[in-house]
Design a protein around this motif. Sequence first.
Motif, PDB file in Angstrom:
ATOM      1  N   PRO A 332     -10.823   0.512  -7.057  1.00 42.64           N
ATOM      2  CA  PRO A 332     -10.428   0.343  -5.706  1.00 42.64           C
ATOM      3  C   PRO A 332     -10.213  -1.252  -5.928  1.00 42.64           C
ATOM      4  O   PRO A 332      -9.110  -1.418  -5.439  1.00 42.64           O
ATOM      5  CB  PRO A 332     -11.742   0.252  -5.142  1.00 42.64           C
ATOM      6  N   ALA A 335      -6.051  -1.089  -6.098  1.00 39.29           N
ATOM      7  CA  ALA A 335      -5.368  -0.967  -4.782  1.00 39.29           C
ATOM      8  C   ALA A 335      -5.586  -2.348  -3.914  1.00 39.29           C
ATOM      9  O   ALA A 335      -4.872  -2.300  -2.806  1.00 39.29           O
ATOM     10  CB  ALA A 335      -5.854   0.105  -4.171  1.00 39.29           C
ATOM     11  N   THR A 336      -6.392  -3.228  -4.029  1.00 39.81           N
ATOM     12  CA  THR A 336      -6.597  -4.157  -3.320  1.00 39.81           C
ATOM     13  C   THR A 336      -5.523  -5.262  -4.439  1.00 39.81           C
ATOM     14  O   THR A 336      -4.689  -6.017  -2.726  1.00 39.81           O
ATOM     15  CB  THR A 336      -7.937  -4.928  -3.913  1.00 39.81           C
ATOM     16  N   SER A 339      -2.715  -4.332  -2.248  1.00 42.20           N
ATOM     17  CA  SER A 339      -2.472  -4.364  -0.668  1.00 42.20           C
ATOM     18  C   SER A 339      -1.914  -5.936  -0.324  1.00 42.20           C
ATOM     19  O   SER A 339      -1.448  -6.082   0.775  1.00 42.20           O
ATOM     20  CB  SER A 339      -3.935  -3.434   0.116  1.00 42.20           C
ATOM     21  N   SER A 373     -11.261  -1.256   6.978  1.00 40.35           N
ATOM     22  CA  SER A 373     -11.706  -1.554   5.721  1.00 40.35           C
ATOM     23  C   SER A 373     -13.353  -1.357   6.474  1.00 40.35           C
ATOM     24  O   SER A 373     -14.689  -0.358   5.545  1.00 40.35           O
ATOM     25  CB  SER A 373     -11.785  -3.427   4.892  1.00 40.35           C
ATOM     26  N   ILE A 395     -11.916   3.397  -2.445  1.00 41.53           N
ATOM     27  CA  ILE A 395     -10.741   3.160  -2.390  1.00 41.53           C
ATOM     28  C   ILE A 395     -10.046   2.183  -1.229  1.00 41.53           C
ATOM     29  O   ILE A 395      -9.128   0.901  -1.362  1.00 41.53           O
ATOM     30  CB  ILE A 395     -10.223   3.751  -3.625  1.00 41.53           C
ATOM     31  N   LEU A 396      -9.635   3.400  -0.395  1.00 36.42           N
ATOM     32  CA  LEU A 396      -9.793   2.702   0.992  1.00 36.42           C
ATOM     33  C   LEU A 396     -10.246   1.659   1.279  1.00 36.42           C
ATOM     34  O   LEU A 396      -9.336   0.636   1.968  1.00 36.42           O
ATOM     35  CB  LEU A 396      -9.731   3.729   1.679  1.00 36.42           C
ATOM     36  N   PHE A 399      -8.720  -1.353  -0.668  1.00 37.82           N
ATOM     37  CA  PHE A 399      -7.647  -1.050  -0.503  1.00 37.82           C
ATOM     38  C   PHE A 399      -7.739  -2.544   1.024  1.00 37.82           C
ATOM     39  O   PHE A 399      -6.288  -3.322   0.988  1.00 37.82           O
ATOM     40  CB  PHE A 399      -6.875  -0.522  -0.364  1.00 37.82           C
TER      41      PHE A 399
END
Length: 486
Positions: A332, A335-336, A339, A373, A395-396, A399
Motif C-alpha cells: 500500500p 501506492a501512496t 498518489s 480512503s 492498497i486502495l 493510495f
Amino acid sequence: MSSEGDAKTTVQNIPTDDNLIMTQEQSAKKGFCSVRYGLAFILNICNFSMYTQQLNLSIAITAMVNQTALQGQPNASMDTQDDWTATQDEVQAIAPTYDWNPEIQGIILSSLSYGSFAAPIPVGYVAGVLGAKYVVGTGLFITSVLSLFIPLSADAGVAALIALRVIQGIAQDMVLTGQNSLWVRWAPPLERSQLINTAVSGAMLGSFIVLLVGGLICQTIGWPYIFYIFGGIGCVCCLLWFPLAYNDPEHHPFISADEKRYIVCSLAQQDNSPGWSLPIKSMIKSLPLWAILVSYFCQYWTINTILSYTPTYISSVLQINVRDSGMLSSLPFIATGISMLLAAFLADFLFSRRILRLVTIRKLVTCTGILCSCAFLVALHWVRFSRSATIIFLILCIFFAGIPQAGSIVNIIDIAPRYTSFIKGLTQLCASIAGAIAPTVAGILINQDSELGWRNIFLIASAINIVGLIFYLIFGQAHEQTWAKK
C-alpha cells in the motif's frame, strides 16, 4: 541601503502576468535538473531514512512478542496455524521475545508521539527564524543513533524502550517540522505542490522498503538487525545532508544565476521574511488556520493507525507469517507515494493553467482523497475472509490517503508563508497528539475484542476523518491571511 530597497520595490512591482510568463519559461528551462529539485531529492532520502526508523518497530514487534496471532479467526486453516507456529519458533531461536499483550504493544507503538507534544512548536519557531539546515540534520542524526540502541533498551524493559522512543520521536519532529521552512524560500508557487510532495514521498518509499524487507530481516537474521541496518542508513544520510543542503538559494554555492533570479522573482509578491514576533491572538482567531489544524489531526489519526497496525492486522487477522506479512504490508505504501506525486502534479497543473482557483483545488483534492480512503477503510472488516480482497482494499485505502498531501496538508504555505515553519510545528503537534492516542485506542479495542475491535477501529478512524473534512471544506482558504503579512 536605498538601492537595495529600490531593487526590492522594482521586483515587487512586476505585473502578475509577467511573473507568470517568466515563471513558466524558467521552469521549462530548468525542470528536474535544477538545484531546487535536487534539494527535494535530498529531503526525499532523509524522509526515507526517517520513516524506515519510524516504522521498523511496527514490523519488528510481530517478531518481538511471544504470540501475535489471534486465536479463533474464521479464516485460519490448520496448515496456516502450523506454519505460523513454525515461524514463531524460528524467530524465537534467532532473537529474544517478550510477553507484551496488545495493550502494551499499543502503548509502545504510540510512545514515539509522547514526546512530540512540546517539541514541534519551538522547533518550528527556531527553524523559521534561524534556518532549517542544522535543525533537520541534527534531528536526523539523533534519531538514527538512537535506532541502533533499540534492541538494548528492549532487553532493559518496557520503560526503557518507551523512554528511548519518546526521545526519538522528538528528534523526528525536528526533521518533519524543520524542513517546511526551506520551501518558503525555495519553492516557486507554481511548483510548490510538486517540490513538497517530491520530498515527502520519500516517507512512503521508506515505509514501502522497511515493510518489504523488514519481515525477511526479522525471520532470517533476527529482529535487532532491522534497527541496526536502518539506523546505519540514517547516519550515512547525515553525511549527504550537511554539505549539500542550504537554507536559501542566495547562499547556495552551486546554484546558477538564472535559477536564483527565477526563485527570487517568483516569490517577490510573497512576504516570507522571518521574524521573532508572532501574531498569536490573530492565529487563535483564524478559522482558516484552525481548518488546517483540525484536518491534520483527523487525517493523521487514520494515518497513524494504518502505519502502526497494518503489519499486525495482516499477520493476525489473515494469519500470515512475519516475512510475508511485511512484504504484503509494504504494497500500500508504494501506492501512496505514487498518489502523492500524481496529486501534486495535477494540483500545480490546474493552478498554473488557471483552470480552478487555488482554494478549490485544495478542497477538491482533500475531499476526493478522504472520502475514497474512508470508504475502503470501512469495507475492510467485511472483506476480511478474503486475503486478496483485503490486500487490494488496503492498497486502495492508503493510495487515496496520500492524495490530500496536495490539498490541506500543503495549505499552510498558502495562508501564511512568513510563519510556515511555526505553523508546521502546530500541525505536527496535532499529528503527534493523534499519533499518541490512535494506536493506544486501537490496542485497547483489540485487547477487548480481537474481531470486532478491528471493525470499531476502522469506523472510528473514518468518522473522525470525515468530521475533519467537513470542517476544512467550510472554513479552509488558500490566500495569504492579513495577520500573516509583515
